[in-house]
Write a protein that holds these residues in place. Structure first.
Motif, short mmCIF file in Angstrom:
data_model
loop_
_atom_site.label_atom_id
_atom_site.label_comp_id
_atom_site.label_asym_id
_atom_site.label_seq_id
_atom_site.Cartn_x
_atom_site.Cartn_y
_atom_site.Cartn_z
N ASN A 61 0.83 -1.20 0.00
CA ASN A 61 0.00 0.00 0.00
C ASN A 61 0.87 1.26 0.00
O ASN A 61 0.62 2.20 -0.76
CB ASN A 61 -0.92 -0.03 1.23
CG ASN A 61 -2.00 1.01 1.20
OD1 ASN A 61 -2.27 1.64 0.20
ND2 ASN A 61 -2.61 1.22 2.35
N PHE A 65 0.51 2.73 -3.63
CA PHE A 65 -0.72 3.52 -3.52
C PHE A 65 -0.64 4.64 -2.49
O PHE A 65 -1.67 5.20 -2.10
CB PHE A 65 -1.91 2.60 -3.18
CG PHE A 65 -2.18 1.62 -4.28
CD1 PHE A 65 -2.89 2.00 -5.41
CD2 PHE A 65 -1.71 0.31 -4.20
CE1 PHE A 65 -3.12 1.09 -6.44
CE2 PHE A 65 -1.93 -0.59 -5.22
CZ PHE A 65 -2.64 -0.21 -6.34
N LEU A 69 -5.00 2.79 0.00
CA LEU A 69 -5.90 1.64 0.02
C LEU A 69 -6.40 1.40 1.43
O LEU A 69 -5.66 1.55 2.39
CB LEU A 69 -5.18 0.38 -0.48
CG LEU A 69 -4.80 0.29 -1.94
CD1 LEU A 69 -4.07 -1.01 -2.21
CD2 LEU A 69 -6.02 0.39 -2.82
#
Length: 74
Positions: A61, A65, A69
Motif C-alpha cells: 500500500n 498507492f 488503500l
C-alpha cells in the motif's frame, strides 16, 4: 508511488534492478523508469514484485498507492 521505499525493500531483499527487470519481463531501462516513478507498474507487475519482495499489505500500500488503500476483512 513511494520510489525510495521500493528501492529500499528491493536492496534489503538482495535483488538488483536486473533481477526485477527479468521478473517483470522488461528491459533494465524500463524497470528503472518504473522504480523511479516515471512509468507506472501494471497490476500484474505489482503482484509479481510484491510476491518476490515478500511485501506486507502495508508495504504494498505504501509503495504503490501512497497508503490510500483501505484494508477490509471479509
Amino acid at each position: 508511488m513511494n520510489t525510495n521505499l521500493l528501492k529500499s525493500v528491493r536492496v534489503k531483499n538482495g535483488k538488483t534492478q536486473t533481477d526485477m527487470a527479468s521478473l517483470i519481463e522488461k528491459s533494465i531501462d524500463t524497470y528503472a523508469k518504473k522504480e523511479r516513478g516515471e512509468v507506472y507498474f501494471t497490476p500484474a507487475e505489482m503482484v509479481r514484485v510484491s510476491r518476490t519482495l515478500n511485501l506486507t499489505f502495508s508495504e504494498f500500500n505504501d509503495i504503490f498507492f501512497n497508503s490510500e488503500l483501505q484494508f477490509c476483512n471479509f
